[in-house]
Design a protein around this motif. Structure first.
Motif, PDB file in Angstrom:
ATOM      1  N   SER A 180     -33.249  11.883   1.477  1.00  0.00           N
ATOM      2  CA  SER A 180     -32.017  11.545   2.192  1.00  0.00           C
ATOM      3  C   SER A 180     -31.914  12.379   3.485  1.00  0.00           C
ATOM      4  CB  SER A 180     -30.820  11.731   1.274  1.00  0.00           C
ATOM      5  OG  SER A 180     -30.875  12.963   0.632  1.00  0.00           O
ATOM      6  N   ASN A 181     -30.800  12.273   4.195  1.00  0.00           N
ATOM      7  CA  ASN A 181     -30.639  12.943   5.497  1.00  0.00           C
ATOM      8  C   ASN A 181     -30.809  14.446   5.390  1.00  0.00           C
ATOM      9  OD1 ASN A 181     -29.260  10.297   5.950  1.00  0.00           O
ATOM     10  ND2 ASN A 181     -28.866  11.211   7.941  1.00  0.00           N
ATOM     11  N   ASN A 182     -31.744  14.981   6.164  1.00  0.00           N
ATOM     12  CA  ASN A 182     -31.976  16.429   6.169  1.00  0.00           C
ATOM     13  C   ASN A 182     -31.131  17.120   7.232  1.00  0.00           C
ATOM     14  OD1 ASN A 182     -35.281  17.382   5.202  1.00  0.00           O
ATOM     15  ND2 ASN A 182     -34.271  15.515   4.589  1.00  0.00           N
ATOM     16  N   PHE A 183     -30.868  18.400   6.982  1.00  0.00           N
ATOM     17  CA  PHE A 183     -30.258  19.235   8.023  1.00  0.00           C
ATOM     18  C   PHE A 183     -30.780  20.650   7.845  1.00  0.00           C
ATOM     19  CE2 PHE A 183     -27.084  21.733   5.618  1.00  0.00           C
ATOM     20  CZ  PHE A 183     -27.145  21.076   4.393  1.00  0.00           C
ATOM     21  N   GLY A 184     -30.703  21.435   8.937  1.00  0.00           N
ATOM     22  CA  GLY A 184     -31.181  22.813   8.861  1.00  0.00           C
ATOM     23  C   GLY A 184     -31.664  23.275  10.224  1.00  0.00           C
ATOM     24  N   ASP A 217     -26.111  11.021   2.433  1.00  0.00           N
ATOM     25  CA  ASP A 217     -26.336  12.073   1.444  1.00  0.00           C
ATOM     26  C   ASP A 217     -27.116  13.181   2.152  1.00  0.00           C
ATOM     27  OD1 ASP A 217     -26.777  13.478  -0.997  1.00  0.00           O
ATOM     28  OD2 ASP A 217     -28.785  12.590  -1.076  1.00  0.00           O
ATOM     29  N   TRP A 218     -26.627  14.413   2.092  1.00  0.00           N
ATOM     30  CA  TRP A 218     -27.212  15.496   2.895  1.00  0.00           C
ATOM     31  C   TRP A 218     -28.058  16.446   2.059  1.00  0.00           C
ATOM     32  CZ3 TRP A 218     -27.275  14.947   7.990  1.00  0.00           C
ATOM     33  CH2 TRP A 218     -26.379  14.027   8.546  1.00  0.00           C
ATOM     34  N   LEU A 219     -29.278  16.674   2.549  1.00  0.00           N
ATOM     35  CA  LEU A 219     -30.275  17.496   1.852  1.00  0.00           C
ATOM     36  C   LEU A 219     -30.696  18.640   2.778  1.00  0.00           C
ATOM     37  CD1 LEU A 219     -32.520  17.829  -0.431  1.00  0.00           C
ATOM     38  CD2 LEU A 219     -33.901  16.227   0.909  1.00  0.00           C
ATOM     39  N   GLY A 301     -22.321  23.527   1.100  1.00  0.00           N
ATOM     40  CA  GLY A 301     -21.461  24.345   1.970  1.00  0.00           C
ATOM     41  C   GLY A 301     -22.176  25.597   2.468  1.00  0.00           C
ATOM     42  N   ASP A 302     -22.915  26.246   1.579  1.00  0.00           N
ATOM     43  CA  ASP A 302     -23.650  27.464   1.981  1.00  0.00           C
ATOM     44  C   ASP A 302     -24.745  27.119   2.991  1.00  0.00           C
ATOM     45  OD1 ASP A 302     -22.129  28.861   0.200  1.00  0.00           O
ATOM     46  OD2 ASP A 302     -23.627  28.852  -1.412  1.00  0.00           O
ATOM     47  N   ALA A 303     -25.438  26.011   2.713  1.00  0.00           N
ATOM     48  CA  ALA A 303     -26.546  25.608   3.591  1.00  0.00           C
ATOM     49  C   ALA A 303     -26.008  25.215   4.968  1.00  0.00           C
ATOM     50  CB  ALA A 303     -27.327  24.456   2.964  1.00  0.00           C
ATOM     51  N   LEU A 304     -24.842  24.584   5.001  1.00  0.00           N
ATOM     52  CA  LEU A 304     -24.268  24.209   6.301  1.00  0.00           C
ATOM     53  C   LEU A 304     -23.884  25.474   7.084  1.00  0.00           C
ATOM     54  CD1 LEU A 304     -23.455  21.862   8.190  1.00  0.00           C
ATOM     55  CD2 LEU A 304     -21.184  21.942   7.154  1.00  0.00           C
ATOM     56  N   GLU A 306     -25.241  28.435   6.788  1.00  0.00           N
ATOM     57  CA  GLU A 306     -26.491  29.068   7.233  1.00  0.00           C
ATOM     58  C   GLU A 306     -27.053  28.335   8.459  1.00  0.00           C
ATOM     59  OE1 GLU A 306     -29.106  29.799   3.838  1.00  0.00           O
ATOM     60  OE2 GLU A 306     -30.838  29.746   5.189  1.00  0.00           O
ATOM     61  N   THR A 307     -26.963  27.005   8.431  1.00  0.00           N
ATOM     62  CA  THR A 307     -27.484  26.191   9.535  1.00  0.00           C
ATOM     63  C   THR A 307     -26.688  26.462  10.815  1.00  0.00           C
ATOM     64  OG1 THR A 307     -28.169  24.506   7.969  1.00  0.00           O
ATOM     65  CG2 THR A 307     -27.893  23.790  10.254  1.00  0.00           C
ATOM     66  N   ILE A 308     -25.383  26.487  10.689  1.00  0.00           N
ATOM     67  CA  ILE A 308     -24.529  26.725  11.863  1.00  0.00           C
ATOM     68  C   ILE A 308     -24.814  28.111  12.448  1.00  0.00           C
ATOM     69  CG2 ILE A 308     -22.116  27.148  12.540  1.00  0.00           C
ATOM     70  CD1 ILE A 308     -21.353  24.709  10.894  1.00  0.00           C
ATOM     71  N   GLN A 309     -24.971  29.067  11.570  1.00  0.00           N
ATOM     72  CA  GLN A 309     -25.282  30.423  12.011  1.00  0.00           C
ATOM     73  C   GLN A 309     -26.583  30.435  12.817  1.00  0.00           C
ATOM     74  OE1 GLN A 309     -23.119  32.761  11.830  1.00  0.00           O
ATOM     75  NE2 GLN A 309     -24.430  34.325  12.751  1.00  0.00           N
ATOM     76  N   TRP A 310     -27.551  29.678  12.324  1.00  0.00           N
ATOM     77  CA  TRP A 310     -28.857  29.618  13.014  1.00  0.00           C
ATOM     78  C   TRP A 310     -28.691  29.057  14.428  1.00  0.00           C
ATOM     79  CZ3 TRP A 310     -32.207  26.276  15.380  1.00  0.00           C
ATOM     80  CH2 TRP A 310     -33.494  26.770  15.637  1.00  0.00           C
ATOM     81  N   TYR A 311     -27.923  27.976  14.568  1.00  0.00           N
ATOM     82  CA  TYR A 311     -27.718  27.391  15.912  1.00  0.00           C
ATOM     83  C   TYR A 311     -26.926  28.344  16.816  1.00  0.00           C
ATOM     84  CZ  TYR A 311     -29.971  23.110  14.487  1.00  0.00           C
ATOM     85  OH  TYR A 311     -30.928  22.220  14.075  1.00  0.00           O
TER      86      TYR A 311
END
Ligand code: NAD
Ligand code: TYD
Length: 338
Positions: A180-184, A217-219, A301-304, A306-311
């Motif tokens: 499904s849709n990836n993010f990171g 669906d977010w993965l 929620g945690d992964a999002l 972490e992702t936002i922090q990275w950007y």
């Protein structure tokens, strides 16, 4: 046992680069050959921390080029081929399907032919949940029919089924994954999450299509990488495996979540014309993979976060990408300046 050699195609893109980083974190005794054309979405900066490793080789080349692919096979004799290479953005496929049909179908054929002629232990075709098309209620299993509805998903379906045909017809050890849709981290800022995070960081508008209630669906990409490696080692040849994030969200929910985490106002939200042929909802049943023993490690929620922090911390990575052709595409596509 000799070192396993991974041929990663499209390894300079979002998921491929995360997968290479994951492999090096996990194994000391492997060799990785990354064959990538470096399209607008391919970026050697995605693997800066890895490029000097003696177990890593980067080759700039097109998977549609029979000569290049055969040369790589003859020189490196890969054990595994994991094909990430693709044109991957639905909106671009609507305006210009040409490259999608070439890379996502013909390119897969070239890789399959080389594997058949020169040998491979496993051929993993990275397909997508989009091959099933949209579903109002319930979830798709691997047995569901395929009803892709845009040139991207239709091309991916061509590659997916072509890969299967090389198993069924020639016995090539192919496995197909549909995630499904990836993010990171390292996702090109044209896809929903990185586009909205980076726009919001610059106080620019967030263009939501239609009513904003389409569901994806977010993965988290790290979970996807773990799943691919798990399937490579434990999956059965000739099979398809769905990889789900078990986090279905409406686009407007994701948008509000991003704004909240960044402490930005939702006045940045800007409704724009809907994507044509916009699939309403994607949903996967991943029981087959859970039954094989894969477990998701990251909570959405945690992964999002972490992702936002990275950007936030890596504007040096994404700012240069939002220039040149990107700005032209943006203006033409959204009908507004960035
Ligand atoms: P991406 O667009 O970030 O990266 C694609 C990579 O492929 C780039 O490095 C590009 O240079 C390379 N490439 C393109 N054409 C090529 C060619 N002809 N020869 C060699 N290299 C070429 O894509 P991504 O988001 O990392 O997706 C990787 C794979 O995963 C794709 O096959 C995609 O269909 C699939 N997938 C993506 C998602 C997602 O949410 N991003 C979800 C499920 C499946
Ligand atoms: P996207 O990240 O392009 O992935 P896909 O279309 O492959 O699922 O889009 C995710 C969802 O977000 C999709 O429903 C389209 C929507 N979207 C917007 O509303 N605005 C945007 O600017 C983009 C890029 C996507």
């Amino acid at each position: 046992m000799s070192k396993k050699i991974y041929l990663i195609t499209g390894g300079a893109g979002f998921i491929g680069s995360n997968y290479i980083r994951y492999l090096f974190k996990r194994y000391k005794d492997i060799m990785i050959v990354n064959l990538d054309k470096l399209t607008y979405a391919g970026n050697t900066a995605n693997l800066k921390d890895i490029e000097s490793s003696e177990n890593y080789i980067f080759i700039k080349g097109d998977i549609c080029d029979n000569g290049v692919v055969n040369k790589v096979f003859r020189e490196y004799h890969p054990d595994y081929l994991i094909n990430f290479a693709a044109e991957s953005h639905v909106d671009r496929s609507i305006g210009n399907p040409d490259d999608f049909i070439r890379t996502d179908i013909f390119g897969v054929y070239i890789l399959l032919e080389a594997s058949k002629e020169l040998g491979i232990e496993r051929f993993i075709q990275i397909s997508t949940d989009e091959v099933y098309g949209s579903i109002e209620k319930g979830s798709f299993t691997e047995e569901s029919s395929l009803k892709p509805s845009n040139p991207y998903s239709a091309s991916k379906t061509g590659g997916d089924r072509l890969a299967y045909s090389y198993f069924a017809t020639y016995g090539l050890p192919v496995i197909i994954t549909r995630a499904s849709n990836n993010f990171g981290p390292y996702q090109y800022p044209e896809k929903l999450i990185p586009l909205f995070v980076t726009n919001a960081l610059e106080d620019k508008q967030l263009p939501i299509y239609g009513d904003g209630r389409n569901v994806r669906d977010w993965l988290f990409v790290e979970d996807h990488c773990i799943a691919i490696e798990f399937i490579l080692q434990k999956g059965k040849v000739g099979e398809v495996y769905n990889i789900a994030g078990a986090s279905e969200k409406e686009n407007i929910q994701i948008t509000n979540h991003i704004l909240e985490l960044l402490g930005k106002s939702n006045s940045l939200i800007h409704y724009v014309a809907d994507r044509i042929g916009h699939d309403r909802r994607y949903s996967l049943d991943a029981s087959k993979l859970y039954n094989l023993g894969w477990k998701q490690e990251y909570e959405f929620g945690d992964a999002l976060k972490e992702t936002i922090q990275w950007y936030k911390e890596n504007s040096d990575w994404w700012k240069p990408l939002k220039s040149g052709e990107y700005l032209e595409f943006y203006k033409k596509h959204y009908g507004m300046e960035l």
